[in-house]
Write a protein that holds these residues in place. Structure first.
Motif, PDB file in Angstrom:
ATOM      1  N   CYS A   1     -13.726  41.834  34.399  1.00 40.96           N
ATOM      2  CA  CYS A   1     -12.586  41.778  33.496  1.00 40.96           C
ATOM      3  C   CYS A   1     -12.688  42.900  32.462  1.00 40.96           C
ATOM      4  CB  CYS A   1     -12.522  40.419  32.799  1.00 40.96           C
ATOM      5  SG  CYS A   1     -12.199  39.024  33.913  1.00 40.96           S
ATOM      6  N   ASP A   2     -11.587  43.198  31.805  1.00 41.44           N
ATOM      7  CA  ASP A   2     -11.560  44.289  30.832  1.00 41.44           C
ATOM      8  C   ASP A   2     -12.234  43.908  29.524  1.00 41.44           C
ATOM      9  OD1 ASP A   2     -10.013  45.974  32.570  1.00 41.44           O
ATOM     10  OD2 ASP A   2      -8.283  44.715  32.088  1.00 41.44           O
ATOM     11  N   PHE A   3     -12.216  42.634  29.172  1.00 40.63           N
ATOM     12  CA  PHE A   3     -12.866  42.137  27.960  1.00 40.63           C
ATOM     13  C   PHE A   3     -13.652  40.881  28.301  1.00 40.63           C
ATOM     14  CE2 PHE A   3      -8.790  44.025  26.628  1.00 40.63           C
ATOM     15  CZ  PHE A   3      -9.238  45.032  25.790  1.00 40.63           C
ATOM     16  N   VAL A   4     -14.755  40.675  27.610  1.00 40.81           N
ATOM     17  CA  VAL A   4     -15.529  39.440  27.741  1.00 40.81           C
ATOM     18  C   VAL A   4     -15.647  38.821  26.354  1.00 40.81           C
ATOM     19  CG1 VAL A   4     -17.723  38.391  28.407  1.00 40.81           C
ATOM     20  CG2 VAL A   4     -16.840  40.349  29.709  1.00 40.81           C
ATOM     21  N   VAL A   5     -15.100  37.623  26.203  1.00 40.34           N
ATOM     22  CA  VAL A   5     -15.205  36.862  24.958  1.00 40.34           C
ATOM     23  C   VAL A   5     -16.114  35.672  25.245  1.00 40.34           C
ATOM     24  CG1 VAL A   5     -13.960  35.690  23.109  1.00 40.34           C
ATOM     25  CG2 VAL A   5     -12.839  37.534  24.393  1.00 40.34           C
ATOM     26  N   ALA A   6     -17.180  35.532  24.468  1.00 39.72           N
ATOM     27  CA  ALA A   6     -18.186  34.498  24.740  1.00 39.72           C
ATOM     28  C   ALA A   6     -18.447  33.667  23.500  1.00 39.72           C
ATOM     29  CB  ALA A   6     -19.491  35.143  25.213  1.00 39.72           C
ATOM     30  N   THR A   7     -18.863  32.437  23.727  1.00 36.36           N
ATOM     31  CA  THR A   7     -19.333  31.597  22.635  1.00 36.36           C
ATOM     32  C   THR A   7     -20.804  31.921  22.366  1.00 36.36           C
ATOM     33  OG1 THR A   7     -20.091  29.825  24.093  1.00 36.36           O
ATOM     34  CG2 THR A   7     -17.785  29.745  23.369  1.00 36.36           C
ATOM     35  N   PRO A   8     -21.325  31.541  21.190  1.00 35.67           N
ATOM     36  CA  PRO A   8     -22.741  31.794  20.909  1.00 35.67           C
ATOM     37  C   PRO A   8     -23.676  31.113  21.910  1.00 35.67           C
ATOM     38  CG  PRO A   8     -21.580  31.259  18.888  1.00 35.67           C
ATOM     39  CD  PRO A   8     -20.623  30.988  20.017  1.00 35.67           C
ATOM     40  N   GLY A   9     -23.214  30.034  22.530  1.00 36.48           N
ATOM     41  CA  GLY A   9     -24.051  29.318  23.490  1.00 36.48           C
ATOM     42  C   GLY A   9     -23.975  29.837  24.908  1.00 36.48           C
ATOM     43  N   ALA A  10     -23.174  30.865  25.149  1.00 35.15           N
ATOM     44  CA  ALA A  10     -23.081  31.424  26.500  1.00 35.15           C
ATOM     45  C   ALA A  10     -24.406  32.069  26.901  1.00 35.15           C
ATOM     46  CB  ALA A  10     -21.956  32.453  26.565  1.00 35.15           C
ATOM     47  N   ARG A  11     -24.734  31.963  28.187  1.00 36.57           N
ATOM     48  CA  ARG A  11     -25.979  32.541  28.707  1.00 36.57           C
ATOM     49  C   ARG A  11     -25.676  33.284  30.003  1.00 36.57           C
ATOM     50  NH1 ARG A  11     -29.481  28.394  30.322  1.00 36.57           N
ATOM     51  NH2 ARG A  11     -27.670  27.026  30.480  1.00 36.57           N
ATOM     52  N   PHE A  12     -26.383  34.382  30.206  1.00 43.10           N
ATOM     53  CA  PHE A  12     -26.070  35.290  31.300  1.00 43.10           C
ATOM     54  C   PHE A  12     -27.328  35.662  32.077  1.00 43.10           C
ATOM     55  CE2 PHE A  12     -23.187  35.904  27.761  1.00 43.10           C
ATOM     56  CZ  PHE A  12     -21.929  35.950  28.345  1.00 43.10           C
ATOM     57  N   SER A  13     -27.181  35.826  33.385  1.00 43.85           N
ATOM     58  CA  SER A  13     -28.309  36.304  34.190  1.00 43.85           C
ATOM     59  C   SER A  13     -27.809  36.917  35.491  1.00 43.85           C
ATOM     60  CB  SER A  13     -29.269  35.158  34.522  1.00 43.85           C
ATOM     61  OG  SER A  13     -30.300  35.606  35.401  1.00 43.85           O
ATOM     62  N   GLN A  14     -28.415  38.050  35.850  1.00 43.53           N
ATOM     63  CA  GLN A  14     -28.260  38.608  37.193  1.00 43.53           C
ATOM     64  C   GLN A  14     -29.310  37.902  38.062  1.00 43.53           C
ATOM     65  OE1 GLN A  14     -25.991  40.883  38.315  1.00 43.53           O
ATOM     66  NE2 GLN A  14     -24.980  40.903  36.320  1.00 43.53           N
ATOM     67  N   ILE A  15     -29.027  36.691  38.429  1.00 41.56           N
ATOM     68  CA  ILE A  15     -30.023  35.751  38.947  1.00 41.56           C
ATOM     69  C   ILE A  15     -30.413  36.008  40.400  1.00 41.56           C
ATOM     70  CG2 ILE A  15     -28.440  34.015  39.861  1.00 41.56           C
ATOM     71  CD1 ILE A  15     -30.148  31.908  38.303  1.00 41.56           C
ATOM     72  N   PHE A  16     -29.819  36.995  41.024  1.00 41.52           N
ATOM     73  CA  PHE A  16     -29.947  37.195  42.468  1.00 41.52           C
ATOM     74  C   PHE A  16     -31.394  37.220  42.955  1.00 41.52           C
ATOM     75  CE2 PHE A  16     -26.040  39.229  40.996  1.00 41.52           C
ATOM     76  CZ  PHE A  16     -25.102  38.647  41.829  1.00 41.52           C
ATOM     77  N   ALA A  17     -32.288  37.928  42.248  1.00 41.77           N
ATOM     78  CA  ALA A  17     -33.669  38.051  42.710  1.00 41.77           C
ATOM     79  C   ALA A  17     -34.347  36.698  42.813  1.00 41.77           C
ATOM     80  CB  ALA A  17     -34.459  38.972  41.778  1.00 41.77           C
ATOM     81  N   ARG A  18     -33.996  35.772  41.938  1.00 37.82           N
ATOM     82  CA  ARG A  18     -34.578  34.427  42.013  1.00 37.82           C
ATOM     83  C   ARG A  18     -34.112  33.681  43.255  1.00 37.82           C
ATOM     84  NH1 ARG A  18     -34.052  31.884  35.931  1.00 37.82           N
ATOM     85  NH2 ARG A  18     -34.451  33.799  34.743  1.00 37.82           N
ATOM     86  N   ARG A  19     -33.044  34.133  43.856  1.00 35.85           N
ATOM     87  CA  ARG A  19     -32.507  33.500  45.070  1.00 35.85           C
ATOM     88  C   ARG A  19     -32.877  34.285  46.320  1.00 35.85           C
ATOM     89  NH1 ARG A  19     -32.248  30.401  41.479  1.00 35.85           N
ATOM     90  NH2 ARG A  19     -30.378  29.449  40.563  1.00 35.85           N
ATOM     91  N   GLY A  20     -33.704  35.316  46.161  1.00 38.65           N
ATOM     92  CA  GLY A  20     -34.072  36.146  47.307  1.00 38.65           C
ATOM     93  C   GLY A  20     -32.946  37.031  47.780  1.00 38.65           C
ATOM     94  N   LEU A  21     -32.040  37.389  46.843  1.00 34.68           N
ATOM     95  CA  LEU A  21     -30.861  38.176  47.189  1.00 34.68           C
ATOM     96  C   LEU A  21     -30.782  39.420  46.325  1.00 34.68           C
ATOM     97  CD1 LEU A  21     -28.325  35.193  47.326  1.00 34.68           C
ATOM     98  CD2 LEU A  21     -29.313  36.385  49.305  1.00 34.68           C
TER      99      LEU A  21
END
Length: 276
Positions: A129-149
């Motif tokens: 998306c062009d903008f990302v608006v998040a709450t203070p409790g939002a959490r992010f991860s490029q989690i792929f490696a943990r899934r073997g991907l």
């Protein structure tokens, strides 16, 4: 694997909710019992919804969000789904790539409204998306490696451009969970807004974008998306062509009149060249 957080909804409840408000269309991922993990049905619904939003002249801005206190926990990689899949994985991956391409090329401004987790393909959906608006409790991860991907949904293209190659490698190879504040520091979140205020903030932002000149905004978005891969000569030529397109609408003359009359311009994107 995505955690189960609630009972599944009735079978008749759609996996994607669509609402419209004064030119702003909101798409809500609606699988809260899987933290809005995207299964085949939801990939198809997103494909159809983004195609429709891109073609609908009444849609002037798009919001993507998730139901039930989560944005999206990524593609649904539940073991049962994988075991039941009988098709080759390449066509199934095209369901993802088509959604990423449609979102990236959407000729309307787009906003990701993020609360809770946005991980894997879910985070890259937000970054598309062009903008990302998040709450203070939002959490992010490029989690792929943990899934073997390895990463997907455009992450290999988006992340280096947004944070640089070294930070992109850190996020992807370590698959750490990062806070909304750290994501903002990395230029991966545009605004952090309290959970109590985020709905109003995004609604106001959507209305501001919807009130803008639709053809000009579409041209500027395209120019910015392509500019990172263009030479200066190519960018200048593209800008010149885009301005010619803008001059053919009623919006540029309307902006000039509105300026002299000391009022807000009323942009429509209508063709302004008189017939010969």
């Amino acid at each position: 694997m995505t955690d189960v957080t609630a009972e599944p909804p009735p079978a008749a409840e759609p996996v994607l909710l669509t609402t419209d408000d004064d030119g702003v269309r909101t798409l809500t991922l609606n699988r809260p019992f899987r933290k809005n993990a995207i299964n085949a049905e939801l990939w198809g619904a997103l494909n159809d919804a983004l195609t429709d939003a891109g073609k609908d002249p009444d849609v002037r801005a798009l919001v993507v969000t998730g139901a039930g206190g989560a944005f999206c926990s990524g593609a649904d990689v539940a073991a049962g789904d994988i075991a039941r899949a009988k098709s080759h994985p390449l066509p199934r991956m095209r369901n993802l790539t088509d959604v990423a391409q449609l979102l990236h090329e959407l000729p309307k401004p787009s906003i990701a409204k993020v609360d809770g987790v946005a991980v894997g393909a879910g985070w890259n959906l937000a970054l598309g998306c062009d903008f990302v608006v998040a709450t203070p409790g939002a959490r992010f991860s490029q989690i792929f490696a943990r899934r073997g991907l390895s990463l997907d949904l455009g992450g290999s293209w988006l992340l280096p451009k947004l944070v640089g190659l070294q930070q992109a490698k850190r996020l992807v190879l370590l698959a750490d969970m990062v806070s909304a504040e750290e994501a903002r520091d990395l230029n991966l979140v545009t605004w952090i807004v309290s959970a109590e205020e985020i709905d109003t903030f995004v609604a106001d932002l959507g209305k501001r974008l919807a009130a803008g000149p639709p053809i000009a905004l579409a041209q500027s978005k395209l120019l910015l998306n392509e500019g990172a891969n263009s030479t200066m000569r190519e960018a200048l030529a593209n800008e010149a062509r885009a301005q010619v397109i803008n001059f053919a609408t009623e919006d540029a003359p309307e902006a000039a009149v509105a300026f002299t009359e000391k009022r807000d311009a009323r942009f429509t994107g209508k063709w302004g060249v008189p017939p010969r």
